[in-house]
Design a protein around this motif. Sequence first.
Motif, mmCIF file in Angstrom:
data_model
loop_
_atom_site.group_PDB
_atom_site.id
_atom_site.type_symbol
_atom_site.label_atom_id
_atom_site.label_comp_id
_atom_site.label_asym_id
_atom_site.label_seq_id
_atom_site.Cartn_x
_atom_site.Cartn_y
_atom_site.Cartn_z
ATOM 1 N N TYR A 285 0.833 -1.197 0.000
ATOM 2 C CA TYR A 285 0.000 0.000 0.000
ATOM 3 C C TYR A 285 0.871 1.252 0.000
ATOM 4 N N GLN A 286 0.439 2.238 -0.774
ATOM 5 C CA GLN A 286 0.966 3.588 -0.630
ATOM 6 C C GLN A 286 0.039 4.330 0.321
ATOM 7 N N ILE A 287 0.632 5.053 1.272
ATOM 8 C CA ILE A 287 -0.143 5.770 2.283
ATOM 9 C C ILE A 287 0.398 7.182 2.403
ATOM 10 N N LYS A 288 -0.494 8.160 2.456
ATOM 11 C CA LYS A 288 -0.071 9.538 2.688
ATOM 12 C C LYS A 288 -1.041 10.215 3.644
ATOM 13 N N CYS A 289 -0.503 11.046 4.496
ATOM 14 C CA CYS A 289 -1.272 11.779 5.491
ATOM 15 C C CYS A 289 -2.016 12.927 4.808
ATOM 16 N N VAL A 290 -3.281 13.146 5.221
ATOM 17 C CA VAL A 290 -4.084 14.224 4.642
ATOM 18 C C VAL A 290 -4.896 14.922 5.729
ATOM 19 N N GLN A 291 -5.222 16.194 5.474
ATOM 20 C CA GLN A 291 -6.178 16.944 6.302
ATOM 21 C C GLN A 291 -5.825 16.947 7.789
ATOM 22 N N SER B 295 2.526 16.335 1.571
ATOM 23 C CA SER B 295 1.862 15.029 1.708
ATOM 24 C C SER B 295 2.661 13.901 1.057
ATOM 25 N N PRO B 296 3.905 13.673 1.493
ATOM 26 C CA PRO B 296 4.678 12.571 0.914
ATOM 27 C C PRO B 296 4.029 11.232 1.254
ATOM 28 N N PHE B 297 4.176 10.270 0.359
ATOM 29 C CA PHE B 297 3.632 8.943 0.664
ATOM 30 C C PHE B 297 4.767 7.994 1.009
ATOM 31 N N THR B 298 4.408 6.918 1.679
ATOM 32 C CA THR B 298 5.346 5.829 1.920
ATOM 33 C C THR B 298 4.666 4.542 1.493
ATOM 34 N N THR B 299 5.454 3.545 1.146
ATOM 35 C CA THR B 299 4.914 2.256 0.725
ATOM 36 C C THR B 299 5.204 1.211 1.789
ATOM 37 N N VAL B 300 4.169 0.491 2.199
ATOM 38 C CA VAL B 300 4.315 -0.512 3.261
ATOM 39 C C VAL B 300 3.766 -1.852 2.796
ATOM 40 N N THR B 301 4.218 -2.906 3.464
ATOM 41 C CA THR B 301 3.710 -4.254 3.238
ATOM 42 C C THR B 301 2.902 -4.690 4.445
ATOM 43 N N ALA B 302 1.777 -5.339 4.213
ATOM 44 C CA ALA B 302 0.951 -5.871 5.298
ATOM 45 C C ALA B 302 1.613 -7.117 5.879
ATOM 46 N N THR B 303 1.999 -7.039 7.147
ATOM 47 C CA THR B 303 2.676 -8.159 7.789
ATOM 48 C C THR B 303 2.004 -8.613 9.081
ATOM 49 N N PRO C 46 -16.344 -1.678 11.319
ATOM 50 C CA PRO C 46 -15.855 -1.842 9.936
ATOM 51 C C PRO C 46 -14.775 -0.829 9.560
ATOM 52 N N ARG C 47 -14.036 -0.309 10.543
ATOM 53 C CA ARG C 47 -13.038 0.715 10.243
ATOM 54 C C ARG C 47 -11.927 0.170 9.348
ATOM 55 N N THR C 48 -11.501 0.987 8.406
ATOM 56 C CA THR C 48 -10.331 0.688 7.579
ATOM 57 C C THR C 48 -9.150 1.414 8.207
ATOM 58 N N HIS C 49 -8.201 0.648 8.732
ATOM 59 C CA HIS C 49 -7.153 1.279 9.543
ATOM 60 C C HIS C 49 -5.807 0.597 9.317
ATOM 61 N N PHE C 50 -4.746 1.414 9.367
ATOM 62 C CA PHE C 50 -3.370 0.936 9.274
ATOM 63 C C PHE C 50 -2.645 1.266 10.577
ATOM 64 N N ASP C 51 -2.134 0.251 11.247
ATOM 65 C CA ASP C 51 -1.283 0.462 12.413
ATOM 66 C C ASP C 51 0.148 0.232 11.936
ATOM 67 N N MET C 52 0.832 1.320 11.628
ATOM 68 C CA MET C 52 2.115 1.254 10.937
ATOM 69 C C MET C 52 3.273 1.085 11.912
ATOM 70 N N SER C 53 4.402 0.620 11.409
ATOM 71 C CA SER C 53 5.616 0.687 12.215
ATOM 72 C C SER C 53 5.930 2.166 12.425
ATOM 73 N N LYS C 54 6.584 2.485 13.505
ATOM 74 C CA LYS C 54 6.878 3.894 13.766
ATOM 75 C C LYS C 54 7.762 4.517 12.686
ATOM 76 N N PRO C 55 8.818 3.814 12.196
ATOM 77 C CA PRO C 55 9.616 4.410 11.116
ATOM 78 C C PRO C 55 8.795 4.723 9.870
ATOM 79 N N ALA C 56 7.829 3.859 9.537
ATOM 80 C CA ALA C 56 6.986 4.111 8.368
ATOM 81 C C ALA C 56 6.065 5.295 8.607
ATOM 82 N N MET D 157 6.550 7.801 10.536
ATOM 83 C CA MET D 157 7.335 9.041 10.594
ATOM 84 C C MET D 157 7.751 9.543 9.208
ATOM 85 N N LYS D 158 7.451 8.789 8.168
ATOM 86 C CA LYS D 158 7.702 9.275 6.816
ATOM 87 C C LYS D 158 6.549 10.105 6.272
#
Length: 269
Positions: A96-102, A110-118, A138-148, A150-151
């Motif tokens: 997934y590409q993810i970018k922070c908005v609003q 709004s830089p994006f980062t690419t993560v893998t679901a693990t 039914p929330r759609t949510h990503f609990d990312m690693s902190k380094p990801a 912080m990008k």
Amino acid sequence: MASSILLWRLWTLALILATIVGEYGSAMGGGSYGYSGFQPSQWSLAHATFYGDETASETMGGACGYGNLFLNGYGTATAALSSTLFNDGYACGTCYQIKCVQSPWCFSGSPFTTVTATNLCPPNWSQDSNNGGWCNPPRTHFDMSKPAFMKIAQWKAGIVPVMYRRVPCIRPGGLRFQFQGNGYWLLVYVMNVGGGGDIAGMWVKGSKTDWISMSHNWGASYQAFASLGGQSLSFKLTSYTTRETIIAYNVAPSNWNVGLTYQASVNFH
């Protein structure tokens, strides 16, 4: 009321523009994926948090069964998915590409980062879905690693709204198969999956057998209840997303053993 309608219209316009930019590439780095078998999806809205610290040590292991994410090529660019996305483990390995908005916590541009679901971010029904129970269906949510995380945003935010899309997983080399089990039960963790990153079905063939259907165990693992010792092993896999099927012949030699990882020369694209 009028101001609320105006804000909603502006937000809708921003979503449409971001989708167009994402599909055709932009100065933000969207780029083109050429003729990949798996194509990026549309941008959608979600939220993201993070777990662990800057070392990402707490992300090791996880519900997909990838073990040491550093040794197995996933690094710190990973995320745990809410069960709505996790799909009973069939989403393991998706990218997934993810970018922070609003949010004032988003980084400029709004830089994006690419993560893998693990991993799986399980529900927490003791907390409200809008106040701590971020991964409750039914929330759609990503609990990312902190380094990801912080990008895309300042970590002090805790939680931020994001836009995300599925993208092809770009993996070096072929599929990797990690063996566990015993003489009568073969459990295989499938890693380094390119293309859609996911697996819908899997079969194993010994040098003395026909194709044997493997059942989904959990996460990214498949199992066969068969005596396959002393035989070289081949695997057939079907992508969950694209339904493409590939065959990895003679992945493991006849003297294969559990606890070892074997690499094929083929992969999804």
